[in-house]
Design a protein around this motif. Structure first.
Motif, PDB file in Angstrom:
ATOM      1  N   SER A 101       0.812  -1.166   0.121  1.00 55.34           N
ATOM      2  CA  SER A 101       0.020  -0.013   0.034  1.00 55.34           C
ATOM      3  C   SER A 101       0.750   1.108   0.039  1.00 55.34           C
ATOM      4  CB  SER A 101      -1.105   0.024   1.107  1.00 55.34           C
ATOM      5  OG  SER A 101      -0.314   0.377   2.523  1.00 55.34           O
ATOM      6  N   GLY A 102       1.925   0.950   0.332  1.00 55.66           N
ATOM      7  CA  GLY A 102       2.956   2.354   0.699  1.00 55.66           C
ATOM      8  C   GLY A 102       2.733   3.201   1.840  1.00 55.66           C
ATOM      9  N   THR A 103       1.966   2.441   2.626  1.00 62.18           N
ATOM     10  CA  THR A 103       1.451   3.306   4.240  1.00 62.18           C
ATOM     11  C   THR A 103       2.300   3.002   4.959  1.00 62.18           C
ATOM     12  OG1 THR A 103      -0.323   1.912   4.562  1.00 62.18           O
ATOM     13  CG2 THR A 103      -0.893   3.837   2.909  1.00 62.18           C
ATOM     14  N   VAL A 104       2.738   1.670   5.201  1.00 63.64           N
ATOM     15  CA  VAL A 104       3.584   1.213   6.417  1.00 63.64           C
ATOM     16  C   VAL A 104       5.113   1.765   6.459  1.00 63.64           C
ATOM     17  CG1 VAL A 104       4.029  -0.903   7.760  1.00 63.64           C
ATOM     18  CG2 VAL A 104       1.788  -0.691   6.747  1.00 63.64           C
ATOM     19  N   ARG A 105       5.289   2.329   7.283  1.00 63.95           N
ATOM     20  CA  ARG A 105       6.655   2.915   7.309  1.00 63.95           C
ATOM     21  C   ARG A 105       7.644   2.201   8.255  1.00 63.95           C
ATOM     22  NH1 ARG A 105       6.290   5.209   2.643  1.00 63.95           N
ATOM     23  NH2 ARG A 105       5.080   7.011   2.720  1.00 63.95           N
TER      24      ARG A 105
END
Length: 145
Positions: free
Chosen positions: A35-39
């Motif tokens: 998703s590209g949201t978890v850092r």
């Protein structure tokens, strides 16, 4: 799956134990997130998740934010799921597929969400389906058969 669940499956060239070890380590979640949201994992997250374990994640969706998750389903090398304050769950089911491979099913379950209308209006079921497909592809790439 029901109308408030989005699932995708893929066969990965790794044993369930190998995949489960990755999923049960919150520090590894940014590596597979499509998703590209978890850092990054944050706070006092355990090195290995278990039933009832709580773990935080640094996230970014437009703006940075933090989320606290709780493991709500856990069956060693087979099943792990966590939820956060909004009530929806991320669930991973691992089924042996022979020859050291595993069928991996990831599910975004919003049947227990506190605000299902908001989830639908924000387009998360569709967006999560796309993100799950990317996540499964990234996961498969970590075990290149």
């Amino acid at each position: 799956m029901g109308t408030r669940q989005v699932s995708r499956s893929a066969v990965v060239a790794a044993a369930p134990e190998q995949i489960f070890a990755l999923l049960a380590d919150p520090a590894q979640h940014p590596l597979i997130d499509g998703s590209g949201t978890v850092r990054a994992s944050r706070g006092s997250a355990p090195a290995r998740l278990s039933l009832g374990a709580r773990f935080g994640m640094e996230m970014r969706m437009g703006a940075p934010y933090r989320i606290q998750n709780t493991v709500v389903e856990f069956e060693e090398n087979r099943l792990i799921a966590w939820r956060h304050f909004s009530g929806h769950r991320w669930r991973w089911l691992l089924e042996p597929a022979g020859d050291g491979r595993t069928e991996v099913t990831e599910t975004f379950d919003w049947s227990t969400a506190r605000s299902p209308l908001a989830i639908r209006l924000l387009g998360f079921p569709r967006r999560n389906a796309e993100a799950i497909e990317k996540t499964l592809a990234r996961l498969g790439g970590m075990f290149p058969g």
